[in-house]
Design a protein around this motif. Structure first.
Motif, mmCIF file in Angstrom:
data_model
loop_
_atom_site.group_PDB
_atom_site.id
_atom_site.type_symbol
_atom_site.label_atom_id
_atom_site.label_comp_id
_atom_site.label_asym_id
_atom_site.label_seq_id
_atom_site.Cartn_x
_atom_site.Cartn_y
_atom_site.Cartn_z
ATOM 1 N N VAL A 123 1.109 14.308 3.809
ATOM 2 C CA VAL A 123 2.590 14.213 3.510
ATOM 3 C C VAL A 123 3.045 15.499 2.630
ATOM 4 N N ARG A 124 2.199 15.595 1.721
ATOM 5 C CA ARG A 124 2.544 16.595 0.564
ATOM 6 C C ARG A 124 2.350 18.040 1.393
ATOM 7 N N LEU A 125 1.613 18.203 2.191
ATOM 8 C CA LEU A 125 1.665 19.437 2.824
ATOM 9 C C LEU A 125 2.710 19.638 3.897
ATOM 10 N N ILE B 51 1.073 -1.319 0.180
ATOM 11 C CA ILE B 51 0.022 -0.015 -0.073
ATOM 12 C C ILE B 51 0.925 1.323 0.020
ATOM 13 N N SER B 52 1.911 1.086 0.758
ATOM 14 C CA SER B 52 2.711 2.297 0.706
ATOM 15 C C SER B 52 3.615 2.609 -0.414
ATOM 16 N N ALA B 53 3.721 1.599 -1.319
ATOM 17 C CA ALA B 53 4.211 1.604 -2.658
ATOM 18 C C ALA B 53 3.374 2.689 -3.617
ATOM 19 N N VAL B 54 1.931 2.366 -3.271
ATOM 20 C CA VAL B 54 1.048 3.078 -4.187
ATOM 21 C C VAL B 54 0.978 4.563 -3.881
ATOM 22 N N THR B 55 1.008 4.669 -2.384
ATOM 23 C CA THR B 55 1.034 6.069 -1.725
ATOM 24 C C THR B 55 2.324 6.878 -2.182
ATOM 25 N N ALA B 56 3.462 6.118 -2.225
ATOM 26 C CA ALA B 56 4.672 6.800 -2.698
ATOM 27 C C ALA B 56 4.706 7.295 -4.094
ATOM 28 N N ILE B 57 3.789 6.630 -5.123
ATOM 29 C CA ILE B 57 3.567 7.201 -6.397
ATOM 30 C C ILE B 57 2.411 8.565 -6.381
ATOM 31 N N ALA B 58 1.414 8.161 -5.632
ATOM 32 C CA ALA B 58 0.496 9.153 -5.443
ATOM 33 C C ALA B 58 0.976 10.465 -4.940
ATOM 34 N N VAL B 59 1.668 10.533 -3.963
ATOM 35 C CA VAL B 59 2.405 11.579 -3.234
ATOM 36 C C VAL B 59 3.262 12.650 -4.228
ATOM 37 N N SER C 148 5.499 14.714 -13.476
ATOM 38 C CA SER C 148 5.446 13.300 -14.280
ATOM 39 C C SER C 148 6.940 12.679 -13.831
ATOM 40 N N GLN C 149 7.943 13.375 -14.022
ATOM 41 C CA GLN C 149 9.008 12.835 -13.541
ATOM 42 C C GLN C 149 9.290 12.075 -12.247
ATOM 43 N N PHE C 150 8.755 12.670 -11.218
ATOM 44 C CA PHE C 150 9.001 11.956 -10.011
ATOM 45 C C PHE C 150 7.915 10.571 -9.861
ATOM 46 N N ALA C 151 6.755 11.044 -10.670
ATOM 47 C CA ALA C 151 5.729 9.873 -10.555
ATOM 48 C C ALA C 151 6.220 8.920 -11.367
ATOM 49 N N ALA C 152 7.029 9.134 -12.635
ATOM 50 C CA ALA C 152 7.455 7.959 -13.227
ATOM 51 C C ALA C 152 8.467 7.097 -12.516
ATOM 52 N N ARG C 153 9.397 8.030 -12.061
ATOM 53 C CA ARG C 153 10.291 7.532 -11.001
ATOM 54 C C ARG C 153 9.916 6.628 -9.929
ATOM 55 N N ALA C 154 8.764 7.143 -9.314
ATOM 56 C CA ALA C 154 8.047 6.406 -8.189
ATOM 57 C C ALA C 154 7.429 5.090 -8.500
ATOM 58 N N ILE C 155 6.857 5.036 -9.820
ATOM 59 C CA ILE C 155 6.284 3.872 -10.380
ATOM 60 C C ILE C 155 7.294 2.963 -10.496
ATOM 61 N N ARG C 156 8.287 3.389 -11.196
ATOM 62 C CA ARG C 156 9.515 2.390 -11.407
ATOM 63 C C ARG C 156 10.078 1.921 -10.007
ATOM 64 N N SER C 157 10.193 2.723 -9.008
ATOM 65 C CA SER C 157 10.659 2.351 -8.015
ATOM 66 C C SER C 157 9.946 1.511 -6.769
ATOM 67 N N ASN C 158 8.601 1.475 -7.376
ATOM 68 C CA ASN C 158 7.631 0.938 -6.435
ATOM 69 C C ASN C 158 6.911 -0.427 -7.213
ATOM 70 N N VAL C 159 7.131 -0.467 -8.616
ATOM 71 C CA VAL C 159 6.561 -1.515 -9.250
ATOM 72 C C VAL C 159 6.841 -2.869 -8.948
ATOM 73 N N ASP C 160 8.166 -3.004 -8.468
ATOM 74 C CA ASP C 160 8.629 -4.333 -8.022
ATOM 75 C C ASP C 160 7.941 -4.644 -6.616
ATOM 76 N N LEU C 161 7.682 -3.873 -5.865
ATOM 77 C CA LEU C 161 6.887 -4.073 -4.597
ATOM 78 C C LEU C 161 5.571 -4.738 -4.856
ATOM 79 N N LEU C 162 4.850 -4.072 -5.786
ATOM 80 C CA LEU C 162 3.547 -4.616 -6.117
ATOM 81 C C LEU C 162 3.668 -5.944 -7.096
ATOM 82 N N VAL C 163 4.336 -6.077 -7.799
ATOM 83 C CA VAL C 163 4.443 -7.250 -8.886
ATOM 84 C C VAL C 163 4.962 -8.506 -8.085
ATOM 85 N N ILE C 164 6.040 -8.248 -7.122
ATOM 86 C CA ILE C 164 6.819 -9.273 -6.312
ATOM 87 C C ILE C 164 5.748 -9.992 -5.710
ATOM 88 N N GLY C 165 4.786 -9.226 -5.134
ATOM 89 C CA GLY C 165 3.950 -10.066 -4.326
ATOM 90 C C GLY C 165 2.814 -11.084 -4.897
#
Length: 438
Positions: free
Chosen positions: A142-144, A58-66, A233-250
């Motif tokens: 967290v964004r605030l 869940i934190s992987a998804v919120t890391a992308i959303a933030v 978009s840069q940080f969202a794309a990086r967050a997707i790449r940085s957290n996709v493994d946490l989602l898929v590996i499960g």
């Protein structure tokens, strides 16, 4: 000999403000990282591998959303306030409006998406109120809180920015200690309530700190929307790449393995503090030096590259040596933690190799070039990581991470050097513009 010592002394004196600033910045981030690791250790022990593995996903998804929340408005605040402090009220209002509007959409969409995803995995289930609390606390609040640090950095108040970073990390650690050690919280649903409440209190404290600086002027600055979206978009794309493994590996390994891998990844995220400490001081300076041309700030970026590589090597070696002792901190059930951490620790060297290049692109206003590099690498890298995880999890995941970081290093410096040459020629005389490399 005497002359040499005088030259060395003169060099040290000339760079003393930068060195002192880095030590203070690095010290604040180091304290924050240490507090974050203690927080992870408390949660890992209290929740256990299964529930902590779900929390990691869940934190992987919120890391992308933030990264999407606020639509990148923090960049224009840092960039423009560092040049013109009088623009602060309008830029603060611009940030608050975009955080509120985008945050509401992200919380609703995140809860709907994650409630469906959680049913696909092999871990425990999670209800919608728990998801809503986790998304509200880890995205909007967290964004605030991060906005407070950005304001102080833009105004040149480094000590206040450091205080905000250390305070937030300490507040999270105290919240985890109170919840898990004193009140014996052992479920994700109970922790979600504690975490959201702790973040809310700290966000209110940040508002009190900012109140003497002036009231915000609530209006959306349309001319900054495009640059902000490119930045986000840069940080969202990086967050997707940085957290996709946490989602898929499960999907391909037991949820307990996700817990061990998630702890290793969070340790790696905290280990980037040495690079982050350098970057947060470097960015406003690069913005000032590149005002009349990107090439004017290139010497500073090159010096930052050498410093970042030295910091990256030192951090990677430290993690490699300490890895076997970490299960004693996080819990004996996390048996795969040393293996994962040793596999991942070298990536910090590659991050240091490209950080200065992309920071100069962003600080000089070339968010298009920066977005082209990071978005292409990270979105394509997300696919590579997902495929590698599917084929050979978890070793394939680690190999894919190294391939992506190397690609970013090569692309970032090739584009930066080409644009620097173009700006240098333009400063000497008008030349025909050339497109970015494909």
């Amino acid at each position: 000999m005497g002359k040499g010592r005088k030259d060395i002394g003169r060099i040290i004196r000339s760079h003393r403000p930068t060195l002192v600033g880095y030590v203070l910045s690095g010290g604040s981030l180091a304290s924050a990282a240490l507090s974050q690791l203690v927080t992870f250790a408390i949660l890992a022990r209290a929740l256990g591998p299964a529930e902590f593995g779900l929390f990691v996903q869940i934190s992987a998804v919120t890391a992308i959303a933030v990264q999407i929340c606020g639509l990148g408005a923090s960049d224009c605040l840092l960039r423009r306030v560092s040049r013109d402090p009088a623009s602060y009220p309008g830029l603060l209002g611009h940030n608050l409006l975009l955080i509120g509007l985008s945050g509401a959409a992200l919380v609703a969409g995140g809860v709907a998406a994650m409630s469906s995803w959680a049913r696909l995995g092999s871990g425990p289930s999670v209800d919608m109120p728990t998801l809503a609390l986790l998304f509200l606390g880890n995205v909007v609040l967290v964004r605030l809180i991060l906005l407070v640090e950005t304001v102080f950095l833009g105004l040149g108040q480094i000590h206040a920015a450091n205080r905000a970073v250390i305070g937030f990390a300490a507040a999270r650690m105290v919240t985890a200690a109170l919840a898990c050690l004193l009140f014996k919280v052992s479920s994700l649903s109970d922790w979600a309530l504690w975490q959201c409440g702790g973040n809310l209190l700290y966000a209110l404290l940040g508002a009190i700190w900012l109140s003497p600086l002036g009231r915000p002027r609530l209006a959306i600055l349309r001319d900054e929307l495009r640059a902000g979206l490119l930045f986000a978009s840069q940080f969202a794309a990086r967050a997707i790449r940085s957290n996709v493994d946490l989602l898929v590996i499960g999907l391909f390994t037991p949820i307990e393995t996700v817990g061990s891998y998630g702890v290793a990844r969070r340790i790696m995220d905290a280990s980037y503090l040495a690079i982050d400490a350098l970057n947060r001081l470097l960015y406003p300076r690069l913005a000032r030096e590149s005002r009349d041309g990107l090439h004017l700030a290139l010497p500073t970026a090159r010096r930052a590259l050498l410093a970042a590589l030295a910091l990256g090597v030192t951090t990677a070696l430290t993690l490699f040596v300490l890895a076997p002792w970490l299960p004693a901190l996080f819990g004996r059930d996390y048996r795969d933690l040393p293996f994962f951490l040793r596999c991942l620790c070298g990536t910090i060297i590659l991050v240091g190799a490209w950080a200065a290049a992309v920071d100069l692109l962003g600080a000089s206003g070339r968010q298009d070039a920066r977005a082209w590099i990071l978005n292409s690498a990270n979105l394509a890298g997300s696919v590579v990581i997902a495929v590698a995880t599917w084929l050979a999890a978890p070793v394939g995941t680690c190999v894919a991470l190294y391939v992506i970081e190397v690609a970013i290093v090569i692309a970032a410096w090739l584009v930066l050097l080409r644009l620097a040459r173009k700006h240098r020629l333009q400063a000497a005389g008008p030349v025909e513009a050339s497109p970015l490399p494909s």
